[in-house]
Design an enzyme around this catalytic site. Structure first.
Site, short mmCIF file in Angstrom:
data_model
loop_
_atom_site.label_atom_id
_atom_site.label_comp_id
_atom_site.label_asym_id
_atom_site.label_seq_id
_atom_site.Cartn_x
_atom_site.Cartn_y
_atom_site.Cartn_z
N ASN A 10 -11.60 -4.25 26.04
CA ASN A 10 -11.27 -4.37 24.62
C ASN A 10 -12.52 -4.23 23.76
O ASN A 10 -12.71 -3.24 23.06
CB ASN A 10 -10.57 -5.68 24.34
CG ASN A 10 -10.07 -5.81 22.91
OD1 ASN A 10 -9.51 -6.83 22.54
ND2 ASN A 10 -10.22 -4.79 22.08
N THR A 11 -13.42 -5.21 23.84
CA THR A 11 -14.58 -5.23 22.96
C THR A 11 -15.44 -3.99 23.10
O THR A 11 -15.95 -3.45 22.10
CB THR A 11 -15.43 -6.48 23.22
OG1 THR A 11 -14.61 -7.65 23.12
CG2 THR A 11 -16.57 -6.58 22.22
N LYS A 71 -0.29 -11.79 30.76
CA LYS A 71 -1.66 -12.04 31.20
C LYS A 71 -2.03 -13.48 30.86
O LYS A 71 -1.98 -13.90 29.71
CB LYS A 71 -2.64 -11.09 30.52
CG LYS A 71 -4.08 -11.33 30.99
CD LYS A 71 -5.10 -10.70 30.08
CE LYS A 71 -6.49 -11.19 30.46
NZ LYS A 71 -7.51 -10.79 29.47
N ALA A 129 -13.22 -8.40 31.50
CA ALA A 129 -14.33 -9.04 30.77
C ALA A 129 -15.68 -8.54 31.25
O ALA A 129 -15.95 -8.45 32.45
CB ALA A 129 -14.28 -10.56 30.88
N GLY A 188 -16.73 -10.29 26.20
CA GLY A 188 -17.42 -9.79 25.02
C GLY A 188 -18.92 -9.62 25.17
O GLY A 188 -19.60 -9.22 24.21
#
Length: 280
Positions: free
Chosen positions: A221-222, A112, A199, A173
């Protein structure tokens, strides 16, 4: 009694194709921001993800022999690791980082790419991203690339040879969800490679919306790691991605403004007074 039908990804032929690899899960998860590797692994298991991103500059996968390695918890034999270039701000840094990842992971070529523009917004530097993508593709890497939601740039990255294009939904995030669904739709409609939202996903409904638009997958992720209960949120994301994908395949009903349409047939309805007349 109606029997239950199992439509889970494990039994479905609806697979995500990245290059020449097929995956049942359309949810990709990260490994950063968890309290420890045990929590990381528990969340990954709950998510059902098969592709797991690894920030080479932040996570030990063998660079430091005297520190715990993520590979002891997330085995390459079970998961497809996706080395990423988080914290890289130039094409040169990104290319060097992924060359290192290939050495550490015995020739691993699925990566990535992300080249950031500044440390405050983490918005992609498109000029450097395109430069790095051109180099990596020429060197035989299979590049999944983080980019803005600009349809022209997305097409350029596809034409360079990237195996997947990963436009942001909103800033990394931020958890603000999809701020520009129209641009995403243009990218999806004109793509010949998978489009994976990367994102900005903040909760399960954001992931479902991305999938309903027609995205081929979602990277999160976050939203998982920063949740009050990361493992539970990982499970919610799994269900949201599956539900959104099924809704997209099913095809939603058309939206109709200013006019209600009854869900039950109108034919044969007894008009007011009919029953009294018949009784008489």
């Amino acid at each position: 009694m109606i029997s239950e039908i199992d439509l889970s990804p494990s039994t479905s032929t609806d697979e995500l194709m990245i290059g020449d690899r097929a995956f049942r899960s359309r949810l990709i998860v990260g490994t950063g921001k968890y309290k420890d590797f045990d929590e990381t692994r528990a969340a990954i298991d709950a998510s059902g993800a098969q592709i797991v991103t690894v920030a080479i500059r932040r996570t030990n996968i063998g660079q430091s022999a005297d520190e715990p390695s993520l590979l002891d918890y997330v085995e390459p034999s079970r998961f497809t690791l996706l080395p990423n270039t988080a914290s890289c701000y130039t094409a040169r840094e990104a290319v060097r980082t992924l060359r290192l990842a290939r050495e550490l992971l015995d020739g691993h070529d699925l990566v990535k790419l992300e080249v950031l523009g500044d440390p405050d917004t983490l918005y992609p530097n498109i000029v450097e991203t395109i430069s790095a993508a051109e180099t990596l593709v020429k060197e035989g890497f299979k590049v999944m690339v983080y980019t803005s939601d600009d349809p022209i740039v997305a097409k350029q990255l596809e034409e360079i040879g990237c195996v997947a294009v990963m436009p942001l939904a909103s800033l990394i995030g931020s958890g603000m969800g999809i701020l520009n669904p129209w641009n995403l739709q243009i990218i999806i409609d004109n793509a010949n490679v998978p489009i994976v939202v990367d994102a900005g996903v903040g909760t399960a409904s954001d992931a479902a919306i991305a999938m309903e638009l027609g995205c081929d997958g979602t990277l999160t992720n976050t939203a998982i790691a920063a949740a009050r209960d990361p493992v539970l949120m990982a499970s919610a994301m799994r269900l949201a991605v599956e539900a959104g994908r099924k809704a997209y395949l099913a095809g939603r009903m058309p939206k109709k403004q200013y006019r209600a349409v009854p869900s039950s047939p109108a034919e044969g309805i007894i008009a007011p007074g009919d029953s009294d007349d018949k009784a008489a």
